[in-house]
Design an enzyme around this catalytic site. Sequence first.
Site, PDB file in Angstrom:
ATOM      1  N   GLU A  39     -10.680   7.181  15.745  1.00 50.04           N
ATOM      2  CA  GLU A  39     -11.085   5.874  15.769  1.00 50.04           C
ATOM      3  C   GLU A  39      -9.855   5.249  14.907  1.00 50.04           C
ATOM      4  O   GLU A  39      -9.276   5.514  14.176  1.00 50.04           O
ATOM      5  CB  GLU A  39     -12.245   5.595  14.712  1.00 50.04           C
ATOM      6  CG  GLU A  39     -13.391   6.279  15.656  1.00 50.04           C
ATOM      7  CD  GLU A  39     -14.594   6.148  14.383  1.00 50.04           C
ATOM      8  OE1 GLU A  39     -14.878   5.278  13.655  1.00 50.04           O
ATOM      9  OE2 GLU A  39     -15.274   7.128  14.493  1.00 50.04           O
ATOM     10  N   LYS A  87     -12.328  12.452  13.185  1.00 53.14           N
ATOM     11  CA  LYS A  87     -13.484  13.051  12.413  1.00 53.14           C
ATOM     12  C   LYS A  87     -14.012  14.486  13.262  1.00 53.14           C
ATOM     13  O   LYS A  87     -13.899  14.209  14.623  1.00 53.14           O
ATOM     14  CB  LYS A  87     -14.659  12.137  12.345  1.00 53.14           C
ATOM     15  CG  LYS A  87     -14.307  10.879  11.568  1.00 53.14           C
ATOM     16  CD  LYS A  87     -15.382   9.824  11.743  1.00 53.14           C
ATOM     17  CE  LYS A  87     -15.054   8.541  11.104  1.00 53.14           C
ATOM     18  NZ  LYS A  87     -15.653   7.197  11.147  1.00 53.14           N
ATOM     19  N   SER A 135     -14.424   8.213  -0.125  1.00 56.25           N
ATOM     20  CA  SER A 135     -13.108   7.980   0.633  1.00 56.25           C
ATOM     21  C   SER A 135     -12.516   8.854   1.750  1.00 56.25           C
ATOM     22  O   SER A 135     -13.577   9.693   1.966  1.00 56.25           O
ATOM     23  CB  SER A 135     -12.178   7.936  -0.689  1.00 56.25           C
ATOM     24  OG  SER A 135     -10.929   7.586  -0.153  1.00 56.25           O
ATOM     25  N   LYS A 195      -2.302   7.825   8.031  1.00 51.16           N
ATOM     26  CA  LYS A 195      -1.640   6.430   7.654  1.00 51.16           C
ATOM     27  C   LYS A 195      -0.572   6.269   8.369  1.00 51.16           C
ATOM     28  O   LYS A 195       0.579   7.020   8.212  1.00 51.16           O
ATOM     29  CB  LYS A 195      -1.523   6.393   6.042  1.00 51.16           C
ATOM     30  CG  LYS A 195      -2.676   6.568   5.264  1.00 51.16           C
ATOM     31  CD  LYS A 195      -3.381   5.217   4.992  1.00 51.16           C
ATOM     32  CE  LYS A 195      -4.550   5.243   4.085  1.00 51.16           C
ATOM     33  NZ  LYS A 195      -4.358   4.624   2.904  1.00 51.16           N
ATOM     34  N   LYS A 205      -8.583   3.009  12.431  1.00 47.03           N
ATOM     35  CA  LYS A 205      -8.681   2.705  10.744  1.00 47.03           C
ATOM     36  C   LYS A 205      -8.439   1.410  10.571  1.00 47.03           C
ATOM     37  O   LYS A 205      -7.529   0.662  10.334  1.00 47.03           O
ATOM     38  CB  LYS A 205      -7.717   3.632   9.885  1.00 47.03           C
ATOM     39  CG  LYS A 205      -8.163   3.623   8.497  1.00 47.03           C
ATOM     40  CD  LYS A 205      -7.373   4.582   7.722  1.00 47.03           C
ATOM     41  CE  LYS A 205      -8.002   4.481   6.091  1.00 47.03           C
ATOM     42  NZ  LYS A 205      -7.578   3.222   5.458  1.00 47.03           N
ATOM     43  N   ASP A 242       0.824  -1.151   0.214  1.00 47.20           N
ATOM     44  CA  ASP A 242       0.145   0.145  -0.020  1.00 47.20           C
ATOM     45  C   ASP A 242       0.926   1.265  -0.006  1.00 47.20           C
ATOM     46  O   ASP A 242       0.486   2.316  -0.697  1.00 47.20           O
ATOM     47  CB  ASP A 242      -0.972   0.001   1.235  1.00 47.20           C
ATOM     48  CG  ASP A 242      -2.115  -1.054   0.980  1.00 47.20           C
ATOM     49  OD1 ASP A 242      -1.736  -1.708  -0.060  1.00 47.20           O
ATOM     50  OD2 ASP A 242      -2.891  -1.011   2.263  1.00 47.20           O
ATOM     51  N   ALA A 243       1.963   1.279   0.813  1.00 48.39           N
ATOM     52  CA  ALA A 243       2.591   2.509   0.725  1.00 48.39           C
ATOM     53  C   ALA A 243       3.258   2.716  -0.464  1.00 48.39           C
ATOM     54  O   ALA A 243       3.463   3.937  -0.686  1.00 48.39           O
ATOM     55  CB  ALA A 243       4.031   2.179   1.940  1.00 48.39           C
ATOM     56  N   GLU A 244       3.777   1.839  -1.262  1.00 46.73           N
ATOM     57  CA  GLU A 244       4.269   1.997  -2.773  1.00 46.73           C
ATOM     58  C   GLU A 244       3.138   3.063  -3.580  1.00 46.73           C
ATOM     59  O   GLU A 244       3.180   3.870  -4.077  1.00 46.73           O
ATOM     60  CB  GLU A 244       4.701   0.766  -3.397  1.00 46.73           C
ATOM     61  CG  GLU A 244       4.906   0.807  -4.827  1.00 46.73           C
ATOM     62  CD  GLU A 244       5.977   1.598  -5.206  1.00 46.73           C
ATOM     63  OE1 GLU A 244       6.876   2.196  -4.081  1.00 46.73           O
ATOM     64  OE2 GLU A 244       6.474   2.126  -6.257  1.00 46.73           O
TER      65      GLU A 244
END
Length: 327
Positions: free
Chosen positions: A113, A286, A83, A310, A115, A34-36
């Site tokens: 919260e 949020k 998203s 992230k 993720k 995911d980081a890529e």
Amino acid sequence: MEFETAKSRVQELRDLLNQYGYEYYVLDQPSVPDAEYDKLMNELIEIEESFPELKTADSPTQRIGGQVLDAFEKVQHQTSMLSLGNAFNEEDLRDFDRRVRQAVGDEFSYVCELKIDGLAVSLRYEDGYLVLGATRGDGTTGENITENLKTIRSIPLRIKEPLSMEVRGEAFMPRKSFEALNEAKMERDEVPFANPRNAAAGSLRQLDPKIAAKRNLDIFVYAMTDTGELEIDSHSESLNLLDELGFKTNRERQTCETIDDVIAYIESWQTQRPELSYDIDGIVVKVDSFDQQAELGTTAKSPRWAIAYKFPAEEVVTKLVNIELTV
Ligand code: NAD
């Protein structure tokens, strides 16, 4: 960067991101961490910001999620499933806080919260009964996966009040179920899933609900829509009501009055993360009040009242008997 260089890099990035997006969202088999993907997406966002004339409606920066599989009946979401904007460091979080302050002033609070790293689903209830469960899809149209979702025991088929409403949550595969599933797959010489997120998505998009039933999936519900008739004014109240109605919400949430408190919450979960029995890939922040959320509004892709921090990429190498997967 020269315009011509930017133009050809933009094309290169879009091709790569479309390919990775297809592998991730449609095939449930990512070929890169995911980081890529996030790094390439950020590069594209930055180039499009410097050269707005290169921005197009079909750019991956403008899209939510993936394509909807034809194998499933299509579902139009009554309220779009958006998203979230991303933050990768403290500066991004402080910028978000400044934008919120500019819009609503200084009197507000955040709800933080975990993720959950799974897939977003929507559950529609009529007169208290579950009538439809769907994937997020492209945000507007999802896939009808009701029968598969009904196999998740923590999803109530009937809630405690005869309400008609839609709730949203993250369906996921607990780590233990993931490990057992991959072991069994390898015993049968099948390709293992790259991570619990893809295993959960792959399980819920099976045509035979008996397969999903065997996968020990779970859910955390994190939002309700159509709250008009209910006497609630904030996200935190809606989570408490979801608990009362019989849904499974994540209890690690915390109300924070300042961005410094938000940062402390993030730091503490960065350390505690490995102790959880499920994967998280960040923290969602949020704005709590519904009125303030409405003041902030949304972009086409994400609400302005929330942000997803992230966690930095973990270079974890999972050893799976005779193969190695970087997740
Ligand atoms: P996102 O993961 O950045 O955040 C939005 C999602 O967070 C929501 O839709 C919801 O499903 C989820 N979520 C989890 N807990 C939540 C909570 N408590 N409250 C609200 N939402 C919560 O956005 P996305 O559009 O789902 O996915 C994009 C991400 O997917 C990328 O950042 C990338 O990491 C990954 N991706 C990876 C590849 C790859 O090839 N590896 C390809 C495409 C996308």
